[in-house]
Motif scaffolding. Sequence first.
Motif, PDB file in Angstrom:
ATOM      1  N   SER A 180       0.847  -1.203   0.000  1.00 17.34           N
ATOM      2  CA  SER A 180       0.000   0.000   0.000  1.00 17.34           C
ATOM      3  C   SER A 180       0.882   1.252   0.000  1.00 17.34           C
ATOM      4  O   SER A 180       1.886   1.318   0.720  1.00 17.34           O
ATOM      5  N   SER A 181       0.503   2.243  -0.793  1.00 19.66           N
ATOM      6  CA  SER A 181       1.326   3.431  -0.974  1.00 19.66           C
ATOM      7  C   SER A 181       1.209   4.397   0.199  1.00 19.66           C
ATOM      8  O   SER A 181       0.113   4.778   0.598  1.00 19.66           O
ATOM      9  N   PHE A 182       2.353   4.824   0.736  1.00 19.98           N
ATOM     10  CA  PHE A 182       2.366   5.858   1.763  1.00 19.98           C
ATOM     11  C   PHE A 182       2.054   7.231   1.169  1.00 19.98           C
ATOM     12  O   PHE A 182       1.731   8.169   1.899  1.00 19.98           O
ATOM     13  N   ALA A 183       2.158   7.356  -0.156  1.00 20.23           N
ATOM     14  CA  ALA A 183       1.899   8.641  -0.816  1.00 20.23           C
ATOM     15  C   ALA A 183       0.442   9.066  -0.687  1.00 20.23           C
ATOM     16  O   ALA A 183       0.105  10.217  -0.982  1.00 20.23           O
ATOM     17  N   ASP A 184      -0.408   8.146  -0.263  1.00 18.99           N
ATOM     18  CA  ASP A 184      -1.821   8.494  -0.051  1.00 18.99           C
ATOM     19  C   ASP A 184      -1.989   9.367   1.193  1.00 18.99           C
ATOM     20  O   ASP A 184      -3.082   9.896   1.431  1.00 18.99           O
ATOM     21  N   TYR A 185      -0.928   9.511   1.995  1.00 15.90           N
ATOM     22  CA  TYR A 185      -1.009  10.243   3.263  1.00 15.90           C
ATOM     23  C   TYR A 185      -0.044  11.431   3.290  1.00 15.90           C
ATOM     24  O   TYR A 185       1.002  11.415   2.641  1.00 15.90           O
ATOM     25  N   GLY A 186      -0.444  12.424   4.069  1.00 19.18           N
ATOM     26  CA  GLY A 186       0.409  13.575   4.302  1.00 19.18           C
ATOM     27  C   GLY A 186       0.071  14.195   5.646  1.00 19.18           C
ATOM     28  O   GLY A 186      -0.953  13.880   6.247  1.00 19.18           O
ATOM     29  N   LEU A 187       0.938  15.073   6.116  1.00 20.07           N
ATOM     30  CA  LEU A 187       0.731  15.711   7.414  1.00 20.07           C
ATOM     31  C   LEU A 187       1.205  17.154   7.338  1.00 20.07           C
ATOM     32  O   LEU A 187       2.292  17.431   6.822  1.00 20.07           O
ATOM     33  N   THR A 188       0.365  18.075   7.820  1.00 26.72           N
ATOM     34  CA  THR A 188       0.747  19.483   7.913  1.00 26.72           C
ATOM     35  C   THR A 188       0.758  19.896   9.373  1.00 26.72           C
ATOM     36  O   THR A 188      -0.229  19.704  10.089  1.00 26.72           O
TER      37      THR A 188
ATOM     38  N   HIS B  46       0.835  23.043  11.612  1.00 27.02           N
ATOM     39  CA  HIS B  46       0.574  24.478  11.513  1.00 27.02           C
ATOM     40  C   HIS B  46       1.255  25.200  12.677  1.00 27.02           C
ATOM     41  O   HIS B  46       1.070  24.831  13.843  1.00 27.02           O
ATOM     42  N   LYS B  47       2.006  26.254  12.347  1.00 31.09           N
ATOM     43  CA  LYS B  47       2.797  26.960  13.360  1.00 31.09           C
ATOM     44  C   LYS B  47       2.209  28.332  13.688  1.00 31.09           C
ATOM     45  O   LYS B  47       1.643  29.003  12.833  1.00 31.09           O
ATOM     46  N   SER B  48       2.385  28.715  14.947  1.00 30.07           N
ATOM     47  CA  SER B  48       2.043  30.058  15.402  1.00 30.07           C
ATOM     48  C   SER B  48       3.073  30.452  16.448  1.00 30.07           C
ATOM     49  O   SER B  48       3.197  29.787  17.483  1.00 30.07           O
ATOM     50  N   ASN B  49       3.832  31.502  16.155  1.00 33.19           N
ATOM     51  CA  ASN B  49       4.905  31.947  17.056  1.00 33.19           C
ATOM     52  C   ASN B  49       5.884  30.828  17.375  1.00 33.19           C
ATOM     53  O   ASN B  49       6.367  30.685  18.503  1.00 33.19           O
ATOM     54  N   GLY B  50       6.154  30.013  16.382  1.00 32.08           N
ATOM     55  CA  GLY B  50       7.156  28.966  16.534  1.00 32.08           C
ATOM     56  C   GLY B  50       6.676  27.690  17.183  1.00 32.08           C
ATOM     57  O   GLY B  50       7.457  26.746  17.344  1.00 32.08           O
ATOM     58  N   THR B  51       5.396  27.622  17.560  1.00 32.48           N
ATOM     59  CA  THR B  51       4.858  26.407  18.179  1.00 32.48           C
ATOM     60  C   THR B  51       3.734  25.834  17.321  1.00 32.48           C
ATOM     61  O   THR B  51       3.056  26.577  16.598  1.00 32.48           O
ATOM     62  N   ILE B  52       3.533  24.535  17.424  1.00 27.51           N
ATOM     63  CA  ILE B  52       2.495  23.864  16.644  1.00 27.51           C
ATOM     64  C   ILE B  52       1.162  23.951  17.394  1.00 27.51           C
ATOM     65  O   ILE B  52       1.057  23.477  18.526  1.00 27.51           O
ATOM     66  N   ASN B  53       0.155  24.565  16.762  1.00 25.28           N
ATOM     67  CA  ASN B  53      -1.157  24.711  17.405  1.00 25.28           C
ATOM     68  C   ASN B  53      -2.255  23.908  16.708  1.00 25.28           C
ATOM     69  O   ASN B  53      -3.377  23.832  17.196  1.00 25.28           O
ATOM     70  N   LYS B  54      -1.921  23.309  15.555  1.00 25.87           N
ATOM     71  CA  LYS B  54      -2.908  22.500  14.828  1.00 25.87           C
ATOM     72  C   LYS B  54      -2.152  21.544  13.911  1.00 25.87           C
ATOM     73  O   LYS B  54      -1.089  21.873  13.391  1.00 25.87           O
ATOM     74  N   VAL B  55      -2.702  20.361  13.742  1.00 29.50           N
ATOM     75  CA  VAL B  55      -2.115  19.368  12.851  1.00 29.50           C
ATOM     76  C   VAL B  55      -3.200  18.858  11.918  1.00 29.50           C
ATOM     77  O   VAL B  55      -4.321  18.563  12.355  1.00 29.50           O
ATOM     78  N   THR B  56      -2.894  18.778  10.629  1.00 28.84           N
ATOM     79  CA  THR B  56      -3.855  18.263   9.654  1.00 28.84           C
ATOM     80  C   THR B  56      -3.323  16.979   9.036  1.00 28.84           C
ATOM     81  O   THR B  56      -2.213  16.957   8.484  1.00 28.84           O
ATOM     82  N   LEU B  57      -4.104  15.920   9.154  1.00 30.91           N
ATOM     83  CA  LEU B  57      -3.781  14.659   8.489  1.00 30.91           C
ATOM     84  C   LEU B  57      -4.492  14.647   7.138  1.00 30.91           C
ATOM     85  O   LEU B  57      -5.699  14.868   7.055  1.00 30.91           O
ATOM     86  N   HIS B  58      -3.732  14.396   6.071  1.00 28.83           N
ATOM     87  CA  HIS B  58      -4.288  14.355   4.719  1.00 28.83           C
ATOM     88  C   HIS B  58      -4.373  12.909   4.241  1.00 28.83           C
ATOM     89  O   HIS B  58      -3.394  12.165   4.337  1.00 28.83           O
ATOM     90  N   MET B  59      -5.534  12.522   3.753  1.00 29.92           N
ATOM     91  CA  MET B  59      -5.692  11.237   3.079  1.00 29.92           C
ATOM     92  C   MET B  59      -6.015  11.557   1.634  1.00 29.92           C
ATOM     93  O   MET B  59      -7.181  11.709   1.240  1.00 29.92           O
ATOM     94  N   HIS B  60      -4.967  11.711   0.841  1.00 33.01           N
ATOM     95  CA  HIS B  60      -5.095  12.253  -0.502  1.00 33.01           C
ATOM     96  C   HIS B  60      -5.950  11.389  -1.424  1.00 33.01           C
ATOM     97  O   HIS B  60      -6.680  11.915  -2.266  1.00 33.01           O
ATOM     98  N   ASP B  61      -5.858  10.079  -1.273  1.00 33.72           N
ATOM     99  CA  ASP B  61      -6.607   9.200  -2.164  1.00 33.72           C
ATOM    100  C   ASP B  61      -8.107   9.300  -1.941  1.00 33.72           C
ATOM    101  O   ASP B  61      -8.902   8.980  -2.831  1.00 33.72           O
ATOM    102  N   ARG B  62      -8.531   9.767  -0.736  1.00 34.15           N
ATOM    103  CA  ARG B  62      -9.954   9.905  -0.425  1.00 34.15           C
ATOM    104  C   ARG B  62     -10.403  11.360  -0.381  1.00 34.15           C
ATOM    105  O   ARG B  62     -11.565  11.646  -0.093  1.00 34.15           O
TER     106      ARG B  62
END
Length: 249
Positions: A105-113, A115-131
């Motif tokens: 199964s391809s890992f390329a179907d997934y991604g992760l962003t 999101h930074k604010s003042n140098g800290t991560i305040n939100k994370v987005t999981l991408h399921m590109h194939d869906r």
Amino acid sequence: MGLFDFFKSENNKPSVDLMDFKFISDDHTRNENGRPTNANNKGALRGIRVKTSDNKFFYVTMYNMNENHPVWGDNIQMAEKRMKLVEDNNNKIILLGFGTDAMGSSFADYGLTLHKSNGTINKVTLHMHDRNVDIEYLKSEEKSLKQATSTNNSGIEEIQTFLNKFQTLPINIKGELAQKTDKLNNIGVDYYENNDIENAIIHYNKALEIYPINDDALKNLVICYRETNNFIKMIEAQSKLDYLKHLGI
């Protein structure tokens, strides 16, 4: 131009330390084809973990913190995905999966962003590109985690106190308590089967007031709290169940 030429240089170090990065969320939104769904996920504890040993390959795992023990490693919701860094700027870090797992199964179907604010991560987005699905995870409020931890500890102490007293009771009294708690639990089941979850929860809790080690009532509460999105209470009931299993009860 090679297949992975768009990736950044392997010597680039991300602006946020991702050697063993952990992000805990207590609220998330699922977007399908660019549109948010109507599900209420407030209180749904999720953990996102990113690991790397060389800042070239990154390994992303998702955990469901509401199931079983709410600790890292015991509740994997998304198996580890291998990713590479494709963008890093003042606002976000973007990882994209590459290669395949053992089943092809391809890992390329997934991604992760991240999101930074003042140098800290305040939100994370999981991408399921194939869906064409994006799930945005908001950073957990510290008070939510403290409440969950405090509630779990008090529940364990309640069981310990009951067991200390229970061991000294005559056999006939023990039997009476068991009968009363089973009756209340069964009434709760009747309410649940008639789609009256509110009264079901009331009777399961009544059963536990007189017999805190009633595992059937605890299992039923886990189900009810999950269905009503009361995840803090669900963690409490599940933690008590786990403790009873640990004791062999």
